[in-house]
Design a protein around this motif. Sequence first.
Motif, PDB file in Angstrom:
ATOM      1  N   TYR A  46      -2.833 -35.843  -9.194  1.00 36.54           N
ATOM      2  CA  TYR A  46      -3.395 -35.481 -10.488  1.00 36.54           C
ATOM      3  C   TYR A  46      -3.301 -36.674 -11.427  1.00 36.54           C
ATOM      4  O   TYR A  46      -2.617 -37.656 -11.136  1.00 36.54           O
ATOM      5  N   ASP A  47      -4.012 -36.596 -12.507  1.00 40.07           N
ATOM      6  CA  ASP A  47      -3.893 -37.596 -13.561  1.00 40.07           C
ATOM      7  C   ASP A  47      -3.900 -36.872 -14.906  1.00 40.07           C
ATOM      8  O   ASP A  47      -3.970 -35.647 -14.964  1.00 40.07           O
ATOM      9  N   SER A  48      -3.831 -37.647 -15.979  1.00 44.00           N
ATOM     10  CA  SER A  48      -3.713 -37.014 -17.297  1.00 44.00           C
ATOM     11  C   SER A  48      -4.927 -36.158 -17.622  1.00 44.00           C
ATOM     12  O   SER A  48      -4.856 -35.254 -18.457  1.00 44.00           O
ATOM     13  N   GLY A  49      -6.059 -36.418 -16.961  1.00 39.42           N
ATOM     14  CA  GLY A  49      -7.255 -35.653 -17.231  1.00 39.42           C
ATOM     15  C   GLY A  49      -7.141 -34.174 -16.903  1.00 39.42           C
ATOM     16  O   GLY A  49      -7.856 -33.356 -17.490  1.00 39.42           O
ATOM     17  N   VAL A  50      -6.261 -33.817 -15.970  1.00 36.16           N
ATOM     18  CA  VAL A  50      -6.144 -32.407 -15.608  1.00 36.16           C
ATOM     19  C   VAL A  50      -5.592 -31.578 -16.756  1.00 36.16           C
ATOM     20  O   VAL A  50      -5.791 -30.357 -16.803  1.00 36.16           O
ATOM     21  N   TRP A  51      -4.905 -32.221 -17.696  1.00 33.25           N
ATOM     22  CA  TRP A  51      -4.343 -31.484 -18.817  1.00 33.25           C
ATOM     23  C   TRP A  51      -5.404 -31.103 -19.840  1.00 33.25           C
ATOM     24  O   TRP A  51      -5.155 -30.285 -20.719  1.00 33.25           O
ATOM     25  N   ASP A  52      -6.600 -31.706 -19.733  1.00 35.38           N
ATOM     26  CA  ASP A  52      -7.676 -31.370 -20.669  1.00 35.38           C
ATOM     27  C   ASP A  52      -8.046 -29.895 -20.616  1.00 35.38           C
ATOM     28  O   ASP A  52      -8.579 -29.344 -21.579  1.00 35.38           O
ATOM     29  N   LYS A  53      -7.792 -29.250 -19.490  1.00 37.58           N
ATOM     30  CA  LYS A  53      -8.102 -27.827 -19.373  1.00 37.58           C
ATOM     31  C   LYS A  53      -7.141 -26.957 -20.162  1.00 37.58           C
ATOM     32  O   LYS A  53      -7.418 -25.787 -20.430  1.00 37.58           O
ATOM     33  N   HIS A  54      -5.990 -27.512 -20.519  1.00 38.37           N
ATOM     34  CA  HIS A  54      -4.928 -26.699 -21.114  1.00 38.37           C
ATOM     35  C   HIS A  54      -4.663 -27.012 -22.577  1.00 38.37           C
ATOM     36  O   HIS A  54      -4.126 -26.178 -23.306  1.00 38.37           O
ATOM     37  N   GLY A 230      -2.325 -26.355  -5.615  1.00 36.06           N
ATOM     38  CA  GLY A 230      -3.159 -26.624  -6.778  1.00 36.06           C
ATOM     39  C   GLY A 230      -3.131 -25.494  -7.785  1.00 36.06           C
ATOM     40  O   GLY A 230      -3.014 -25.720  -8.999  1.00 36.06           O
ATOM     41  N   ASP A 234      -1.529 -25.712 -11.589  1.00 39.04           N
ATOM     42  CA  ASP A 234      -2.349 -25.365 -12.746  1.00 39.04           C
ATOM     43  C   ASP A 234      -1.654 -24.298 -13.594  1.00 39.04           C
ATOM     44  O   ASP A 234      -1.628 -24.373 -14.824  1.00 39.04           O
ATOM     45  N   MET A 237       1.377 -25.800 -15.502  1.00 40.41           N
ATOM     46  CA  MET A 237       1.014 -26.565 -16.695  1.00 40.41           C
ATOM     47  C   MET A 237       0.891 -25.643 -17.911  1.00 40.41           C
ATOM     48  O   MET A 237       1.419 -25.939 -18.982  1.00 40.41           O
TER      49      MET A 237
END
Length: 269
Positions: A46-54, A230, A234, A237
């Motif tokens: 993962y990267d920091s972009g996955v946190w954009d969903k939260h 995954g 998710d 987070m």
Amino acid sequence: MPDAPTGDRPDWGTAFRSIADDWLFADVDGPLPAEAVLPLENPDLYDSGVWDKHLKIEERYRTVSIGVYAGRRIAVLNAKLGAPAAAMAIQAAAGRGVRSLVGVGYCGAVADDLRCGDLLVPTGAVSADGTSAALCPGRYPAVADHQLVRALHDTAPGTLRDGLVHTLDAVYTQDSALVEECRRTGVSGIDMETAAVLTAARLSGMRAATLLVASDHPGLGLPTDGALIGAGFDRAMGLALEALTAGNVRQDLSSNSRPPRGVRATTGS
């Protein structure tokens, strides 16, 4: 022979804290938010972009992003693999005003009631890593902050497991003998950061807990399932962000916070 130290030379520990801060936060002007999330292990997943969903990311720096969740500014540090990197990030973050932190990562399951994708909230850790021993030699307990542990459980009542983890930092020391020893002593999982996270945080005056996704089950010989991992990460987070912004944690933090040891006392946002 080198010259003997003189009184006008800066203490090397103080100097090195400044160096470490520059390594991580040279492009960040001022303090970080009071609450932070620290992704742990397997940075390739993962990267920091996955946190954009939260949460709504508003600022991106080289090693940290800052977003807003439930009206609160939250720092999301870059993923750290292993105890030394996690401890350094925590100590540097404490110097930038972080007062409460949840590490979100992975563990190999040992307890029979854990399966791939399940979430474990370690109440404490067996410190089998070198970093925890270097930070505080002796039988210093690596214990999670009880307010954060309670807040994590409150976000998902009855669905998270408590337990102990065995933290190591030499990957190939994981073998069947270690798994059996963990099973014998009632340890629920094996990871690479929790003991150092809890130790470094407590010594820095920071509240900390970790929330771990079971990635496989060496205790029962069960393999990894990528889809379950995954989904578990998710979910973890979101729960970490909810716990950090819970009213009881924020109120307790503001009334009982103390400046970290050995670092400058700044305040977060």
